[in-house]
Write an enzyme that holds these catalytic residues in place. Structure first.
Site, PDB file in Angstrom:
ATOM      1  N   ASP A 178      19.578 -27.050  45.325  1.00 16.62           N
ATOM      2  CA  ASP A 178      19.957 -26.339  46.551  1.00 16.62           C
ATOM      3  C   ASP A 178      20.913 -25.196  46.196  1.00 16.62           C
ATOM      4  OD1 ASP A 178      21.042 -25.591  49.126  1.00 16.62           O
ATOM      5  OD2 ASP A 178      20.311 -27.505  49.876  1.00 16.62           O
ATOM      6  N   SER A 199      18.831 -23.682  54.357  1.00 18.16           N
ATOM      7  CA  SER A 199      18.193 -24.797  53.643  1.00 18.16           C
ATOM      8  C   SER A 199      17.199 -25.585  54.482  1.00 18.16           C
ATOM      9  CB  SER A 199      19.266 -25.757  53.105  1.00 18.16           C
ATOM     10  OG  SER A 199      20.073 -25.117  52.162  1.00 18.16           O
ATOM     11  N   HIS A 257      20.427 -34.782  55.378  1.00 23.03           N
ATOM     12  CA  HIS A 257      20.792 -33.367  55.282  1.00 23.03           C
ATOM     13  C   HIS A 257      19.513 -32.527  55.334  1.00 23.03           C
ATOM     14  CE1 HIS A 257      23.330 -29.956  53.690  1.00 23.03           C
ATOM     15  NE2 HIS A 257      24.179 -30.566  54.482  1.00 23.03           N
ATOM     16  N   THR A 281      17.644 -30.584  53.308  1.00 18.91           N
ATOM     17  CA  THR A 281      16.539 -30.689  52.347  1.00 18.91           C
ATOM     18  C   THR A 281      15.735 -31.976  52.518  1.00 18.91           C
ATOM     19  OG1 THR A 281      17.603 -29.254  50.726  1.00 18.91           O
ATOM     20  CG2 THR A 281      15.964 -30.807  49.890  1.00 18.91           C
ATOM     21  N   GLU A 336      16.970 -33.923  44.972  1.00 16.15           N
ATOM     22  CA  GLU A 336      17.770 -32.751  45.314  1.00 16.15           C
ATOM     23  C   GLU A 336      19.127 -32.769  44.625  1.00 16.15           C
ATOM     24  OE1 GLU A 336      19.727 -30.383  49.124  1.00 16.15           O
ATOM     25  OE2 GLU A 336      19.500 -32.562  49.180  1.00 16.15           O
ATOM     26  N   HIS A 349      29.314 -22.333  48.241  1.00 14.67           N
ATOM     27  CA  HIS A 349      29.864 -22.013  49.553  1.00 14.67           C
ATOM     28  C   HIS A 349      31.396 -22.013  49.534  1.00 14.67           C
ATOM     29  CE1 HIS A 349      26.438 -21.504  52.085  1.00 14.67           C
ATOM     30  NE2 HIS A 349      25.949 -22.712  51.879  1.00 14.67           N
ATOM     31  N   HIS A 398      24.590 -17.505  51.596  1.00 16.81           N
ATOM     32  CA  HIS A 398      23.402 -17.512  50.742  1.00 16.81           C
ATOM     33  C   HIS A 398      23.042 -16.094  50.312  1.00 16.81           C
ATOM     34  CE1 HIS A 398      22.003 -21.475  52.866  1.00 16.81           C
ATOM     35  NE2 HIS A 398      23.049 -21.644  52.091  1.00 16.81           N
TER      36      HIS A 398
END
Length: 528
Positions: free
Chosen positions: A64, A114, A175, A177, A335, A344, A458
């Site tokens: 991710d 995501s 989450h 993903t 993941e 982030h 992102h």
């Protein structure tokens, strides 16, 4: 020479062995580079013999936020952790024979999130940002746009084809993903009914945690975080009983873990919540596994308690051991989710160590499977506003400083920088001047950014797709992100892609029968 001596003297003691400022003698000889290139060329020529087997197993590793700059920096870090200069190191994903680029935009966003991307690389359909398992006709947070716009994932296609399926993540299992693998939700943040607006609950929309157990009730392996979303509101957590932030969140008072245990009690199923319980299992006697190791996301690998929290590699090993018992094969989604979180927060060291750990898991999975019957794909959902530069010398620690001061403000700067994020800092109207090697090496150092934001964003550029195993050559060039699950389904003869398998199997049967048929005709000719 004077500069190099000063540079080495300025390094923290534990870094000196990780920095190589002298070019290795072998690299000065053209024969070294020519031999390396020729060896690579010979390996490339062998790829003309394409692997067109049917993939019994499918594994998707999703980093991710793992954009191409992150891949490069993680490669250097991996080498430097082994006391090499790092640039020449190979990641496990670097060894994959086929590489493509994936366009990551969402249907309504130039720079993706995501959730919309997960819908693309798992369900084969591009979607709006913030939504999972629904088409672009669904509108974020509008419950009434859910019904009729659901799209199914490759995990479901594999399950319906008789394969075992698994999800392993370092984030919450609900989450963005992982949720696109099983949920149909117009808002990625509806982790439990406690995070949903009352009108959405009343309108019949289901939270993502509930959908994990109800949409595809017999997912064989589920591992990650997210415990608090499975338990009644205000119920204390088994690991952190005194911390209210970890208490259950469910307003409907349901205990989803208890419900899962009751439903699976006659199916060789185990629920575990710590590393000791996980590693004490005998995978040969486990058919279904639910592992929830934290109330929220798992800790960063650099901060992980080795006694209580499993690594991504350890979770992947257990998952494969359970899933591979199925003679029909398996599909596994893995993941490395906290690469994204590190970026982030502007914490490049956390992000890059997460990427190195995911690469370690990729290598371990490779040892447990075969390229002859297992297609493995490694990719990212999107990139980040992360990069590194500054004319750093060979072997410069990836978390180090550039070898010069700024010619504008005469202050030092780190090689790693962010385009935006929390690392922006001004002191008396000027950029801060206290950046040192020691400071930049700290686990939670926030690299400087050009634009101040509480959370870095992102990036919008293409991401890499690495592939090996059956039909891996179909991932080449530049593709839309939603192409990925279609290729994987084609390789395994599942979902929409079964006709070619039936025809090829029919052709094989015919070719196998031809020698016997010829022999029979010869005998008839002799006796007639």
């Amino acid at each position: 020479r004077c500069y190099r001596s000063l540079l080495l003297a300025s390094f923290p003691p534990d870094l000196k062995l990780k920095v190589y400022l002298r070019v290795a003698d072998q690299e000065k000889d053209p024969l070294f580079w020519n031999t390396w290139a020729q060896r690579t060329l010979k390996n490339a020529l062998t790829l003309q013999k394409l692997n067109q087997n049917t993939a019994k197993n499918l594994i998707l590793f999703l980093g991710d936020g793992m954009g191409i700059p992150t891949v490069t920096a993680a490669r250097i870090l991996k080498g430097q952790l082994s006391r090499q200069s790092g640039e020449e190191t190979q990641l496990e994903m670097d060894k994959f024979p086929f590489v493509a680029l994936s366009k990551t935009y969402n249907t309504n966003a130039q720079v993706a999130d995501s959730a919309g991307t997960a819908t693309a690389y798992l369900c084969g359909v591009k979607a709006n940002e913030g939504t999972v398992g629904v088409s672009a006709a669904a509108v974020r947070s509008q419950c009434n746009t859910t019904q009729g716009n659901e799209v199914t994932s490759i995990l479901r296609w594999a399950k319906e084809a008789g394969k075992s399926v698994g999800i392993v993540t370092t984030t919450r299992v609900n989450h963005a993903t992982p949720s696109a693998a099983y949920a149909h939700c117009v808002d990625r943040d509806w982790y439990s009914d406690g995070e949903m607006p009352a009108e959405a609950v009343q309108a019949g929309c289901k939270d993502i945690a509930r959908q994990l157990f109800e949409n595809i009730p017999n997912i064989d392996v589920i591992m990650g975080g997210g415990r608090k979303y499975m338990f009644p509101k205000n119920q204390s957590d088994v690991e952190y009983p005194g911390e209210k932030k970890h208490f259950g969140t469910r307003i409907d008072r349901r205990n989803l873990v208890e419900e899962w245990n009751n439903r699976m009690k006659n199916k060789n199923a185990n629920y575990v919540w710590n590393k000791k319980e996980l590693l004490s299992l005998n995978p040969n006697s486990v058919d279904y596994l639910l592992g929830l190791f934290e109330p929220g996301d798992l800790p960063y690998d650099l901060e992980r308690n080795n006694e209580t929290d499993p690594s991504l590699t350890e979770m992947v090993e257990v998952a494969i051991k359970i899933l591979k018992k199925n003679p029909s094969g398996f599909y596994l989604l893995v993941e490395g989710g906290r690469i994204d979180h590190g970026h982030h927060e502007g914490k490049a060291k956390q992000a890059l160590h997460e990427a190195v750990e995911m690469d370690r898991a990729i290598g371990h999975a490779g040892l447990m499977t075969s390229i002859y019957d297992t297609m493995t794909v490694v990719t990212a959902d999107h990139s980040h506003m992360f990069n590194f530069g500054g004319y750093t010398p060979r072997g410069n620690t990836i978390f180090g400083l550039a070898p010069m001061l700024s010619d504008v403000d005469q202050k030092p700067f780190t090689a790693i920088l962010y385009g935006n994020g929390p690392g922006f800092k001004v002191v008396n109207g000027l950029r801060e001047n206290n950046i040192t090697w020691s400071l930049a090496w700290e686990n939670n150092y926030k690299a400087q950014s050009a634009v101040p934001l509480s959370m870095e964003t992102h990036g919008g550029e293409d991401v890499a797709v690495f592939a090996k195993g059956p039909m891996a050559h179909l991932l080449h060039g530049v593709h839309e992100q939603n192409y990925i699950p279609h290729v994987m389904a084609y390789a395994a003869c599942i979902g929409q892609n079964r006709d070619h398998c039936m025809s090829s199997s029919g052709a094989s049967s015919l070719s196998a029968a031809l020698p016997s048929l010829t022999a029979l005709l010869t005998v008839i000719r002799l006796f007639c």
